[in-house]
Motif scaffolding. Structure first.
Motif: not given
Length: 163
Positions: A120-136
């Motif tokens: 639900e949170t992913v559905r509400q807050r997903r934004s295609p404009r962000t350029e951030a990458q996954a990181r570890r």
């Protein structure tokens, strides 16, 4: 420090005191090293969690921490053993130690509730404009890291004192 971690630490100290009192531990330094080692494990495992931020999902495991922007989260589910898994669009599977599919979870269903809330949170807050990458990165736990260094130091001292 949470109640669970505090209770594990107290239990480790009580076991050490009981073992020393009946003569099972000849060198108190070994017992101190065992108690410190218990604190390390308790802190590392007990602080595993999932944090739902404004723009990314943060999965904190005992060794690694993962930051995944919501736009890169493809799916979240539980495996057959009940472990919560985050699937990314990059093909990575991130397993959460915090929701590891215990016997208790089988009856309570906390992993399934967490999956529903994350979706639900992913559905509400997903934004295609962000350029951030996954990181570890490595997970930093100052108390656990300090106790690990102290465990090694006390264990070396016990070895040097006995020989």
């Amino acid at each position: 420090m949470s109640f669970v971690m505090l209770s594990w630490t107290i239990m480790a100290v009580m076991i050490f005191c009981a073992a020393a009192a009946i003569g099972l531990i000849k060198d108190p330094l070994i017992g101190v090293a065992a108690c410190l080692g218990t604190i390390v494990l308790t802190r590392r495992i007990g602080t595993a969690r999932i944090i739902l931020g404004k723009s990314e999902l943060k999965v904190v495991n005992p060794v690694f921490t993962y930051w995944v922007p919501y736009r890169l989260v493809m799916d979240v589910d539980t495996s057959t053993d009940g472990t919560l898994t985050v699937h990314t669009t990059e093909g990575e599977e991130i397993h959460s130690t915090a929701f590891g599919g215990s016997l208790l979870d089988h009856f309570i269903g906390s992993s399934d509730r967490a999956v529903a809330r994350i979706k639900e949170t992913v559905r509400q807050r997903r934004s295609p404009r962000t350029e951030a990458q996954a990181r570890r990165t490595l997970t930093v736990s100052w108390i656990a890291d300090f106790c690990l260094l102290a465990t090694i130091g006390v264990a070396v001292a016990a070895l040097l004192a006995s020989g």
